[in-house]
Scaffold this motif. Structure first.
Motif, PDB file in Angstrom:
ATOM      1  N   GLY A   1      42.583  34.623  27.032  1.00 44.22           N
ATOM      2  CA  GLY A   1      42.102  33.203  26.860  1.00 44.22           C
ATOM      3  C   GLY A   1      42.464  32.663  27.915  1.00 44.22           C
ATOM      4  O   GLY A   1      43.294  31.147  27.601  1.00 44.22           O
ATOM      5  N   ILE A   2      43.322  33.284  29.204  1.00 47.54           N
ATOM      6  CA  ILE A   2      43.478  32.577  29.508  1.00 47.54           C
ATOM      7  C   ILE A   2      42.866  32.485  30.862  1.00 47.54           C
ATOM      8  O   ILE A   2      42.592  33.667  31.456  1.00 47.54           O
ATOM      9  N   THR A   3      42.331  31.479  32.178  1.00 49.53           N
ATOM     10  CA  THR A   3      41.862  31.207  33.172  1.00 49.53           C
ATOM     11  C   THR A   3      42.513  31.837  34.077  1.00 49.53           C
ATOM     12  O   THR A   3      43.612  30.717  34.016  1.00 49.53           O
ATOM     13  N   ILE A   4      43.154  32.682  35.573  1.00 53.83           N
ATOM     14  CA  ILE A   4      43.905  32.782  36.118  1.00 53.83           C
ATOM     15  C   ILE A   4      43.154  32.127  37.275  1.00 53.83           C
ATOM     16  O   ILE A   4      41.951  32.793  37.911  1.00 53.83           O
ATOM     17  N   ASP A   5      43.774  31.832  38.478  1.00 50.72           N
ATOM     18  CA  ASP A   5      42.733  31.416  39.923  1.00 50.72           C
ATOM     19  C   ASP A   5      43.095  33.335  41.055  1.00 50.72           C
ATOM     20  O   ASP A   5      43.683  34.218  40.214  1.00 50.72           O
ATOM     21  N   THR A   6      42.782  33.288  41.548  1.00 47.88           N
ATOM     22  CA  THR A   6      41.915  34.431  42.861  1.00 47.88           C
ATOM     23  C   THR A   6      43.525  35.384  42.653  1.00 47.88           C
ATOM     24  O   THR A   6      43.380  36.316  43.068  1.00 47.88           O
ATOM     25  N   HIS A   7      44.672  34.987  43.509  1.00 43.44           N
ATOM     26  CA  HIS A   7      45.586  34.874  44.066  1.00 43.44           C
ATOM     27  C   HIS A   7      46.447  35.479  42.969  1.00 43.44           C
ATOM     28  O   HIS A   7      47.069  36.841  43.094  1.00 43.44           O
ATOM     29  N   THR A   8      45.977  34.701  41.423  1.00 47.60           N
ATOM     30  CA  THR A   8      47.403  35.453  40.903  1.00 47.60           C
ATOM     31  C   THR A   8      46.699  36.621  40.357  1.00 47.60           C
ATOM     32  O   THR A   8      47.066  37.409  39.226  1.00 47.60           O
ATOM     33  N   ALA A   9      45.199  36.555  40.289  1.00 48.09           N
ATOM     34  CA  ALA A   9      44.432  38.261  39.411  1.00 48.09           C
ATOM     35  C   ALA A   9      44.210  38.910  40.696  1.00 48.09           C
ATOM     36  O   ALA A   9      45.042  40.554  39.906  1.00 48.09           O
ATOM     37  N   ASP A  10      45.262  39.318  41.640  1.00 49.98           N
ATOM     38  CA  ASP A  10      45.745  39.711  42.762  1.00 49.98           C
ATOM     39  C   ASP A  10      46.589  40.590  42.255  1.00 49.98           C
ATOM     40  O   ASP A  10      47.211  41.482  42.334  1.00 49.98           O
ATOM     41  N   GLY A  11      47.691  39.463  41.891  1.00 53.67           N
ATOM     42  CA  GLY A  11      49.077  39.890  41.210  1.00 53.67           C
ATOM     43  C   GLY A  11      49.370  40.674  40.468  1.00 53.67           C
ATOM     44  O   GLY A  11      49.721  42.036  40.056  1.00 53.67           O
ATOM     45  N   ILE A  12      48.379  40.202  39.350  1.00 57.35           N
ATOM     46  CA  ILE A  12      48.193  40.730  38.370  1.00 57.35           C
ATOM     47  C   ILE A  12      47.415  42.428  38.475  1.00 57.35           C
ATOM     48  O   ILE A  12      47.766  43.298  37.841  1.00 57.35           O
ATOM     49  N   LYS A  13      46.964  42.688  39.310  1.00 55.44           N
ATOM     50  CA  LYS A  13      45.917  44.115  39.719  1.00 55.44           C
ATOM     51  C   LYS A  13      46.608  44.354  39.874  1.00 55.44           C
ATOM     52  O   LYS A  13      46.699  46.292  39.542  1.00 55.44           O
ATOM     53  N   VAL A  14      48.205  44.623  41.121  1.00 58.35           N
ATOM     54  CA  VAL A  14      48.784  45.707  41.187  1.00 58.35           C
ATOM     55  C   VAL A  14      49.632  45.561  40.780  1.00 58.35           C
ATOM     56  O   VAL A  14      50.223  46.830  40.934  1.00 58.35           O
ATOM     57  N   ALA A  15      50.197  43.995  40.093  1.00 63.91           N
ATOM     58  CA  ALA A  15      51.647  44.766  39.088  1.00 63.91           C
ATOM     59  C   ALA A  15      51.440  45.602  38.620  1.00 63.91           C
ATOM     60  O   ALA A  15      52.321  46.382  37.398  1.00 63.91           O
TER      61      ALA A  15
END
Length: 488
Positions: free
Chosen positions: A405-419
């Motif tokens: 239920g959270i809308t994240i920005d594009t850079h944070t999405a890069d972070g979560i994908k790699v994390a």
């Protein structure tokens, strides 16, 4: 606490925090670092667990700014880190916490945590340091009865954070470069809509690296720099990096209950400033296991940490992506880490970064004919890396929205994908959020089919009148513009 340049020679041999506060590059073209990192004890960490963010910032800062009276430093921290300044917390988050944590995944003993760093006035993590920097600058200039002309470059978020922190500050003007038509519409409007007379926005015909090269060229002209009182707020400024160290301590203390537990951090990274602060926190003794560098398609840093080869891309090879603040191919803070990696050998650092200018990079892989074999030591500092693409970004934004239920920005999405590639049992992984999603609504709309929610006051920012000029990436023309508008 004394500071030295990564390329230490002559005048840059040793300086105080106040000596380097208003500047950027050292006179020899290097970056400042402490002669020795201060250490944090387990007893100090225990004592810091119950502190407010402002009090924690004071405890960390006083280890580095030893020449500023502690009462003044404490007052500056308390003035900066308030719920009124960091008021844009999401529903369910407390503005009082300044950088609240939210657990996304907790399966078995694998935990993925998001640390919110984007509750400040420009909705980006840059506010965490820039608000303090504005107050520090004003304090230092008042003490000396001086003026400062800030000359900086931005790929999107640094510029607006700096301008909002410095607008109306006595004795300060801001000249901010950005790549023409290469920021999001929100980022562009946030900067260019400011009408304050001490703010000058300059759109450069090129990419971010062209802007950064202009800043370095002007900073390296010591006569011009002195005459027109040029300073910088880019992450080459040491005070800004120190301010970012604080939220690593905050994240660790909030995610753990004892000092025998380690955590890892994943950091979306282009210019290496944000994760450099994590490296410094680790060097101070913070129990960090991994520091994971997440890049977008501009994967210079990922390539280095995988192979030991640092290969700067040319402007024509730099991709314009949907995480534009990371569209950087020459990481200006990387030199600080390389200095530590080569054992503080300033001659070696100077030689390696001379190769960057002449050959486009260097090779520390240890292969025949390479410049060294230091890549084998990268693991000692906890670094890992990974890459995310536009399709990864869209998929991660959808996944986080659907499941948490959270809308994240594009850079944070890069972070979560790699994390997710480095999750480990028993070691919480904290992803540093870099911005609120509203700043990159074009991609949010593509991913979710709906607009990102905007905090109050930002509803129609793109419709506001904009004030900026367009210039080519020409050092002489840039100097002429600065000279004309400094009032000196």
């Amino acid at each position: 606490m004394r500071y030295v340049s990564t390329r230490a020679t002559g005048a840059s041999q040793s300086a105080t925090f106040s000596d380097i506060l208003l500047g950027g590059l050292a006179p020899d073209g290097g970056l400042y670092l402490p002669a020795e990192y201060p250490r944090v004890t387990g007893a100090e960490l225990d004592a810091w667990r119950q502190l407010s963010y402002a009090d924690l910032a004071f405890e960390v800062l006083k280890k580095f700014a030893t020449d500023i009276p502690e009462a003044d430093l404490k007052a500056l921290a308390e003035k900066t880190y308030t719920a009124q300044v960091y008021r844009n917390a999401r529903a369910g988050e407390s503005a009082e916490e300044i950088t609240p944590l939210r657990v996304l995944e907790d399966e078995g003993r694998r935990k993925l945590v998001l640390q919110a760093l984007s509750n400040g006035p420009t909705l980006a993590f840059k506010d965490m340091a820039m608000q303090l920097l504005g107050n520090l600058f004003e304090y230092a200039l008042a003490k000396k009865d001086q003026q400062l002309n800030i000359f900086g470059a931005t790929s999107g978020d640094t510029g607006s954070a700096a301008e909002y922190a410095m607008r109306g500050k006595k004795g300060i003007r801001v000249f901010m470069l950005s790549p023409h038509k290469k920021m999001s519409a929100f980022q562009t409007a946030q900067m260019f809509s400011l009408q304050d007379p001490n703010i000058f926005n300059i759109a450069v015909e090129g990419v971010f690296d062209d802007c950064q090269d202009l800043v370095k060229a002007v900073s390296n002209d010591l006569e011009f720099k002195a005459r027109y009182k040029i300073g910088t707020v880019n992450s080459i400024n040491w005070a800004r990096v120190v301010a970012q160290v604080v939220y690593y301590f905050r994240g660790y203390l909030a995610a753990t209950s004892s000092n025998d537990q380690k955590v890892s951090f994943t950091v979306p990274s282009g210019n290496f400033g944000n994760i450099c602060a994590g490296h410094i926190a680790r060097q101070m003794g913070l129990p960090i296991d991994k520091l994971v560098v997440a890049t977008n398609e501009n994967d210079v840093l990922d390539e280095f940490f995988r192979t030991g080869v640092y290969r700067v891309r040319k402007s024509a090879e730099t991709f314009h992506t949907s995480s534009p603040s990371m569209d950087i191919s020459k990481a200006s803070n990387f030199e600080r880490f390389i200095y530590d990696l080569v054992g503080g050998d300033s001659e070696r650092v100077r030689a390696l970064f001379a190769k960057v200018e002449t050959d486009g990079g260097f090779d520390l892989s240890g292969a025949p004919g390479s410049d060294g074999d230091e890549v084998k030591r990268v693991g000692e500092y906890g670094f890992k890396s990974g890459k995310s693409t536009h399709d990864d970004r869209l998929a991660t934004i959808r996944d986080v929205a659907d499941n948490y239920g959270i809308t994240i920005d594009t850079h944070t999405a890069d972070g979560i994908k790699v994390a997710r590639e480095y999750l480990e049992e028993g070691v919480p992984m904290i992803v540093l959020e870099t911005a609120l999603a509203a700043k990159f609504n074009e991609t949010i709309l593509e991913a979710l089919g709906t607009d990102a929610e905007r905090p109050a006051g930002f509803e129609n920012i793109e419709a506001l009148p904009q004030r900026f000029i367009v210039l080519p990436p020409d050092v002489a023309k840039m100097k002429a513009y600065i000279a004309e508008h400094t009032g000196l």
